[in-house]
Design a protein around this motif. Structure first.
Motif, mmCIF file in Angstrom:
data_model
loop_
_atom_site.group_PDB
_atom_site.id
_atom_site.type_symbol
_atom_site.label_atom_id
_atom_site.label_comp_id
_atom_site.label_asym_id
_atom_site.label_seq_id
_atom_site.Cartn_x
_atom_site.Cartn_y
_atom_site.Cartn_z
ATOM 1 N N MET A 1 0.843 -1.269 -0.122
ATOM 2 C CA MET A 1 0.013 -0.102 0.140
ATOM 3 C C MET A 1 0.969 1.013 0.154
ATOM 4 S SD MET A 1 -2.841 0.941 2.578
ATOM 5 C CE MET A 1 -4.035 2.248 2.499
ATOM 6 N N ASN A 2 0.639 2.105 -0.729
ATOM 7 C CA ASN A 2 1.454 3.369 -1.011
ATOM 8 C C ASN A 2 1.167 4.216 0.092
ATOM 9 O OD1 ASN A 2 2.608 2.642 -3.607
ATOM 10 N ND2 ASN A 2 1.230 3.431 -4.621
ATOM 11 N N PRO A 3 2.025 4.788 0.693
ATOM 12 C CA PRO A 3 2.094 6.062 1.690
ATOM 13 C C PRO A 3 1.376 7.297 1.156
ATOM 14 C CG PRO A 3 4.423 5.864 1.308
ATOM 15 C CD PRO A 3 3.577 4.681 0.367
ATOM 16 N N ILE A 4 0.471 7.791 2.176
ATOM 17 C CA ILE A 4 -0.167 8.950 1.603
ATOM 18 C C ILE A 4 0.448 10.158 1.682
ATOM 19 C CG2 ILE A 4 -2.249 10.559 2.197
ATOM 20 C CD1 ILE A 4 -3.787 8.140 3.100
ATOM 21 N N THR A 5 0.890 10.869 0.624
ATOM 22 C CA THR A 5 1.863 12.065 0.813
ATOM 23 C C THR A 5 1.049 13.369 0.818
ATOM 24 O OG1 THR A 5 1.814 12.152 -1.611
ATOM 25 C CG2 THR A 5 3.578 10.737 -0.624
ATOM 26 N N ARG A 6 1.386 14.155 1.624
ATOM 27 C CA ARG A 6 0.722 15.595 1.753
ATOM 28 C C ARG A 6 0.916 16.390 0.474
ATOM 29 N NH1 ARG A 6 1.288 20.761 3.416
ATOM 30 N NH2 ARG A 6 3.373 20.605 3.509
ATOM 31 N N ARG A 7 -0.162 16.851 0.058
ATOM 32 C CA ARG A 7 -0.290 17.872 -1.115
ATOM 33 C C ARG A 7 0.148 19.065 -0.744
ATOM 34 N NH1 ARG A 7 -5.003 16.719 -4.917
ATOM 35 N NH2 ARG A 7 -5.523 18.849 -4.551
ATOM 36 N N ASP A 8 1.148 19.790 -1.609
ATOM 37 C CA ASP A 8 1.287 21.197 -1.279
ATOM 38 C C ASP A 8 0.373 22.214 -1.116
ATOM 39 O OD1 ASP A 8 4.430 20.782 -1.315
ATOM 40 O OD2 ASP A 8 4.240 20.506 -3.480
ATOM 41 N N ILE A 9 0.523 23.017 -0.207
ATOM 42 C CA ILE A 9 -0.784 24.159 -0.024
ATOM 43 C C ILE A 9 -0.265 25.444 -0.474
ATOM 44 C CG2 ILE A 9 -1.983 25.355 1.879
ATOM 45 C CD1 ILE A 9 -1.762 22.940 3.541
ATOM 46 N N VAL A 10 -0.946 25.872 -1.514
ATOM 47 C CA VAL A 10 -0.520 27.147 -2.117
ATOM 48 C C VAL A 10 -1.563 28.201 -1.934
ATOM 49 C CG1 VAL A 10 -0.094 28.318 -4.316
ATOM 50 C CG2 VAL A 10 0.271 26.062 -3.852
ATOM 51 N N LEU A 11 -0.950 29.623 -1.055
ATOM 52 C CA LEU A 11 -1.973 30.471 -0.876
ATOM 53 C C LEU A 11 -1.818 31.406 -2.045
ATOM 54 C CD1 LEU A 11 -3.879 32.349 0.643
ATOM 55 C CD2 LEU A 11 -1.853 33.091 1.922
ATOM 56 N N VAL A 12 -2.899 31.751 -2.876
ATOM 57 C CA VAL A 12 -2.950 32.756 -3.969
ATOM 58 C C VAL A 12 -3.571 33.954 -3.592
ATOM 59 C CG1 VAL A 12 -3.536 32.883 -6.449
ATOM 60 C CG2 VAL A 12 -3.277 30.723 -5.503
ATOM 61 N N VAL A 13 -2.879 35.106 -3.736
ATOM 62 C CA VAL A 13 -3.353 36.483 -3.218
ATOM 63 C C VAL A 13 -3.745 37.391 -4.376
ATOM 64 C CG1 VAL A 13 -3.375 38.339 -1.542
ATOM 65 C CG2 VAL A 13 -2.113 36.010 -1.136
ATOM 66 N N ASP A 14 -4.965 37.507 -4.854
ATOM 67 C CA ASP A 14 -5.123 38.509 -5.948
ATOM 68 C C ASP A 14 -6.650 38.904 -6.105
ATOM 69 O OD1 ASP A 14 -5.238 39.371 -8.881
ATOM 70 O OD2 ASP A 14 -3.649 38.036 -9.379
ATOM 71 N N ASP A 15 -6.879 40.191 -6.617
ATOM 72 C CA ASP A 15 -8.149 40.599 -6.619
ATOM 73 C C ASP A 15 -8.813 40.447 -7.957
ATOM 74 O OD1 ASP A 15 -6.706 42.321 -7.647
ATOM 75 O OD2 ASP A 15 -7.640 44.295 -7.169
ATOM 76 N N SER A 16 -8.045 39.902 -8.828
ATOM 77 C CA SER A 16 -8.870 39.510 -10.071
ATOM 78 C C SER A 16 -9.142 37.866 -10.231
ATOM 79 C CB SER A 16 -7.750 39.595 -11.075
ATOM 80 O OG SER A 16 -8.119 39.217 -12.381
ATOM 81 N N ALA A 17 -10.776 38.054 -10.499
ATOM 82 C CA ALA A 17 -11.461 36.859 -10.562
ATOM 83 C C ALA A 17 -10.769 36.056 -11.576
ATOM 84 C CB ALA A 17 -12.842 37.126 -10.645
ATOM 85 N N ASP A 18 -10.435 36.561 -12.900
ATOM 86 C CA ASP A 18 -10.043 35.842 -13.923
ATOM 87 C C ASP A 18 -8.440 35.277 -13.654
ATOM 88 O OD1 ASP A 18 -12.344 36.517 -15.409
ATOM 89 O OD2 ASP A 18 -11.353 38.088 -16.344
ATOM 90 N N ALA A 19 -7.857 35.962 -12.859
ATOM 91 C CA ALA A 19 -6.342 35.618 -12.603
ATOM 92 C C ALA A 19 -6.411 34.365 -11.738
ATOM 93 C CB ALA A 19 -5.419 36.453 -12.215
ATOM 94 N N LEU A 20 -7.493 34.451 -10.853
ATOM 95 C CA LEU A 20 -7.476 33.343 -9.590
ATOM 96 C C LEU A 20 -8.098 32.145 -10.285
ATOM 97 C CD1 LEU A 20 -9.330 35.344 -6.804
ATOM 98 C CD2 LEU A 20 -6.923 34.355 -6.811
ATOM 99 N N SER A 21 -9.173 32.264 -11.010
ATOM 100 C CA SER A 21 -9.515 31.074 -11.607
ATOM 101 C C SER A 21 -8.600 30.312 -12.649
ATOM 102 C CB SER A 21 -10.806 31.559 -12.751
ATOM 103 O OG SER A 21 -11.296 30.302 -13.575
ATOM 104 N N LEU A 22 -7.690 31.034 -13.572
ATOM 105 C CA LEU A 22 -6.654 30.396 -14.243
ATOM 106 C C LEU A 22 -5.734 29.680 -13.174
ATOM 107 C CD1 LEU A 22 -5.029 29.877 -16.734
ATOM 108 C CD2 LEU A 22 -3.932 31.871 -16.576
ATOM 109 N N ILE A 23 -5.381 30.382 -12.270
ATOM 110 C CA ILE A 23 -4.296 29.901 -11.540
ATOM 111 C C ILE A 23 -4.791 28.564 -10.668
ATOM 112 C CG2 ILE A 23 -2.818 30.503 -9.467
ATOM 113 C CD1 ILE A 23 -2.729 33.162 -10.432
ATOM 114 N N ASN A 24 -6.038 28.798 -10.060
ATOM 115 C CA ASN A 24 -6.533 27.730 -9.296
ATOM 116 C C ASN A 24 -6.530 26.448 -10.186
ATOM 117 O OD1 ASN A 24 -8.330 27.002 -6.829
ATOM 118 N ND2 ASN A 24 -9.532 26.371 -8.309
#
Length: 302
Positions: A1-24
């Motif tokens: 059974m493969n060990p569960i690895t933690r996913r990287d947590i990224v905080l994205v700070v931007d007031d542009s909805a379009d930019a947030l959508s693409l990056i997300n």
């Protein structure tokens, strides 16, 4: 059974909805967990509650811009080591320099290219893990290391450092007043590697040794017990090395290269290597890493 690895947590700070959508979408496709903030103060609140592995930060935002936000992150000892990548439509040199000077490790020009974003993030996530591993290693070796600002205030210290402060009855108040003032004055004289300062206004003898200046301007020093042999003196005593051999090994254990050691001890890199050739058989080891491990173990137990 493969060990569960933690996913990287990224905080994205931007007031542009379009930019947030693409990056997300880009980050989720890369199996990363995404936190979103629309402005600086909100980003700080989120970062303190759920510490991210990396932060993508828009430079231009209302209320608190990216430069102010990054500076606030770097002023928080719990968040200061998180790599920050600026995202900006500003391409002028002054803005780029301002972002890096406020603590950013990199910048990307909008519109963001997903492949470039992921490639840059991979580099800085790897560097951050190496830095954290190095700090954890220092914590476990018993090194009494401290990073200080130019004003002498402590930014970070190993648990062993605080244990020695406690042994010397050096209270938090003493650290914030007498210690910081003495260190600040000492640093104005630009000490070199190996230079020492005997601390005053304390009943138990303590001294500090200057180790190096970090790339972010913080300075690394080592706290030492004034009643015990430390550093090169301890290695000479415990390992039956010559004075010069013990000095070389002490700096090897501090992570210095042959070139750095040569400059510190005012000898040629060739001479440093000759000393190492004598040190290795005395310690029963074959390389610098093993020799450093022997030295660090001795420092940790004395």
């Amino acid at each position: 059974m493969n060990p569960i690895t933690r996913r990287d947590i990224v905080l994205v700070v931007d007031d542009s909805a379009d930019a947030l959508s693409l990056i997300n979408d880009t980050l989720e496709d890369a199996d990363m967990d995404v936190l979103v903030a629309l402005e600086g103060k909100q980003a700080l609140t989120i970062a303190r509650r759920i510490r991210p592995d990396i932060i993508l930060l828009d430079a231009i935002m209302p209320t608190m811009d990216g430069f102010e936000t990054c500076q606030a992150l770097k002023n928080d000892s719990e968040l200061a080591s998180i790599p920050v990548i600026f995202m900006t439509g500003l391409t002028d040199t002054d803005s780029i320099v301002k972002g890096l000077e406020s603590g950013g490790v990199d910048y990307l020009t909008k519109p963001i290219t997903p492949n470039e974003l992921l490639a840059r993030m991979k580099v800085h996530l790897t560097n951050a893990r190496l830095t954290n591993s190095a700090q954890s290693a220092l914590d476990s070796t018993g090194q009494h290391l401290i990073t200080v600002l130019e004003n002498g205030s402590i930014q970070w210290a190993t648990p062993q450092t605080y244990a020695l402060f406690a042994k010397a009855n050096a209270s938090k108040r003493w650290q914030n007043t007498h210690f910081s003032k003495q260190i600040q004055q000492w640093l104005t004289h630009h000490p070199k590697a190996g230079h020492q300062l005997t601390l005053t206004n304390i009943t138990y003898p303590l001294k500090v040794t200057w180790v190096s200046r970090k790339s972010n301007g913080d300075q690394l020093i080592r706290l030492e017990d004034g009643l015990k042999p430390t550093g090169a003196s301890l290695l000479k005593e415990q390992l039956e090395l010559t004075e010069r051999e013990s000095e070389v090994l002490n700096w090897v254990a501090s992570g210095k290269s042959n070139r750095d050691i040569a400059l510190i001890l005012e000898m040629s890199p060739r001479t440093v290597n000759k000393h190492l050739e004598q040190i290795f058989p005395k310690l029963g080891v074959e390389n610098r890493t093993a020799a450093a491990a022997v030295a660090l173990k001795i420092m940790a137990t004395h």
